[in-house]
Design an enzyme around this catalytic site. Structure first.
Site, PDB file in Angstrom:
ATOM      1  CG  ASN A   9      11.166   0.244  30.482  1.00 37.34           C
ATOM      2  OD1 ASN A   9      11.186  -0.902  30.029  1.00 37.34           O
ATOM      3  ND2 ASN A   9      10.128   0.748  31.147  1.00 37.34           N
ATOM      4  CE  LYS A  11       7.836   2.255  28.757  1.00 33.86           C
ATOM      5  NZ  LYS A  11       6.795   3.281  28.838  1.00 33.86           N
ATOM      6  CG  HIS A  93       6.997   1.033  34.304  1.00 36.61           C
ATOM      7  ND1 HIS A  93       5.841   1.385  33.643  1.00 36.61           N
ATOM      8  CD2 HIS A  93       7.983   1.797  33.767  1.00 36.61           C
ATOM      9  CE1 HIS A  93       6.127   2.308  32.739  1.00 36.61           C
ATOM     10  NE2 HIS A  93       7.418   2.584  32.801  1.00 36.61           N
ATOM     11  CD  GLU A  95       4.221   1.298  30.425  1.00 37.60           C
ATOM     12  OE1 GLU A  95       5.012   0.362  30.215  1.00 37.60           O
ATOM     13  OE2 GLU A  95       4.364   2.431  29.925  1.00 37.60           O
ATOM     14  CD  GLU A 164       9.252   5.879  34.407  1.00 43.06           C
ATOM     15  OE1 GLU A 164      10.146   5.998  33.579  1.00 43.06           O
ATOM     16  OE2 GLU A 164       8.382   4.992  34.345  1.00 43.06           O
ATOM     17  N   GLY A 170       5.079   8.213  27.468  1.00 41.75           N
ATOM     18  CA  GLY A 170       4.647   7.871  26.119  1.00 41.75           C
ATOM     19  C   GLY A 170       3.697   8.885  25.507  1.00 41.75           C
ATOM     20  CB  SER A 208       7.837  12.458  27.140  1.00 37.25           C
ATOM     21  OG  SER A 208       6.634  11.732  26.898  1.00 37.25           O
TER      22      SER A 208
HETATM   23  P1  13P Z   1       8.663   7.197  27.475  1.00 35.70           P
HETATM   24  O1  13P Z   1      10.100   7.664  27.540  1.00 35.70           O
HETATM   25  O2  13P Z   1       8.343   6.450  26.233  1.00 35.70           O
HETATM   26  O3  13P Z   1       7.709   8.285  27.808  1.00 35.70           O
HETATM   27  O4  13P Z   1       8.510   6.102  28.648  1.00 35.70           O
HETATM   28  C1  13P Z   1       8.961   6.405  29.914  1.00 35.70           C
HETATM   29  C2  13P Z   1       8.939   5.168  30.725  1.00 35.70           C
HETATM   30  O5  13P Z   1       7.909   4.637  31.044  1.00 35.70           O
HETATM   31  C3  13P Z   1      10.237   4.575  31.093  1.00 35.70           C
HETATM   32  O6  13P Z   1      10.083   3.574  32.034  1.00 35.70           O
END
Ligand code: 13P
Length: 245
Positions: A9, A11, A93, A95, A164, A170, A208
């Site tokens: 992903n 982002k 997601h 976010e 997640e 992150g 992560s």
């Molecule tokens: P990270 O791997 O940067 O923690 O992000 C995970 C994520 O949100 C994947 O969709």
């Protein structure tokens, strides 16, 4: 036996030259013993499709509109994603749930829109740290998933689920393999009760995941791969994670 799936992903990261380099390295490191895909910003779907065409690396989007077409400025429909050859669309997601106030019902409608165009929705669920500390993890993820199961009905077995935990995204703070497995087992039981086909459904872990913790996570019985954020932007790291799967 479920084949593992690793989805990057990106982002809101990338640029045309950086993407081209990353994808070239990803292609060069094949074959992988797992299914591999990247979910890229909408504007890069055309380039990504061109570069990955005729390879076994898939691609997808990070969101999709719940609407089929119409006056929805800024939205991108599942039909448009289908035209771009998308195999996957991430929906729900954390976010988007947090910054765009996406409800469980909207996430479910988006998953349905994707499936209607033959695109596999990667449905994200996960609790915040406050919810975990309050002992609400199971209730939260079950509520999030049940909205999608209800809407997809007999097609629910076609989705991919991604657990997640918000506190692990992150932050460098990964769920331990045992913590993740415990939630995955709950989700699989819920999927089994609803679809009868959970044995062939893939439940990914995200939060992560790095080259050095991927193998331990993927070794758990109900973890069928990963949804990778930061580490999907560095070719060497993402390739190592794909190989760990
Ligand atoms: P990270 O791997 O940067 O923690 O992000 C995970 C994520 O949100 C994947 O969709």
């Amino acid at each position: 036996m479920r084949r593992k799936l690793v989805v990057g992903n990106w982002k809101m990261h990338g640029s045309r030259p950086a993407n081209a380099e990353l994808l070239a390295e990803l292609l060069g490191a094949r074959p992988y013993g797992a299914d591999v895909a990247v979910c890229v910003p909408f504007v890069y779907l055309g380039d990504t499709a061109a570069q990955l065409a005729r390879s076994d690396v898939g691609w997808g989007a990070q969101d999709v509109s719940a609407h089929a077409s119409g006056a929805y400025t800024g939205e991108v429909s599942a039909a448009m994603l289908q035209e771009c050859g998308c195999r996957y669309a991430i929906v729900g997601h954390s976010e988007r749930r947090a910054y765009h106030a996406e409800s469980d019902e909207l996430v479910a409608a988006k998953a349905q829109a994707a499936l209607g165009r033959g695109i596999t929705p990667v449905v994200c669920v996960g609790e915040t740290l406050a919810q975990r500390d309050a002992g609400e993890t199971e209730a939260v993820v079950k509520r999030q998933l049940s909205a999608v199961i209800h809407t997809l009905a007999h097609c629910a077995a076609e989705m991919v689920v991604a657990y997640e935990p918000v506190w692990a995204i992150g932050t460098g703070r990964t769920a331990s393999p045992e913590q993740a497995q415990a939630v995955h087992a709950v989700l699989r039981a819920q999927l089994q009760a609803a679809t009868g086909h959970a044995g062939r459904m893939r439940i990914l872990y995200g939060g992560s995941v790095k080259a050095d913790n991927a193998a331990a996570l993927f070794a758990m019985p109900d973890i069928d791969g990963g949804l990778i954020g930061g580490a999907s932007l560095k070719a060497a790291d993402f390739i190592a994670i794909c190989r760990a799967a």
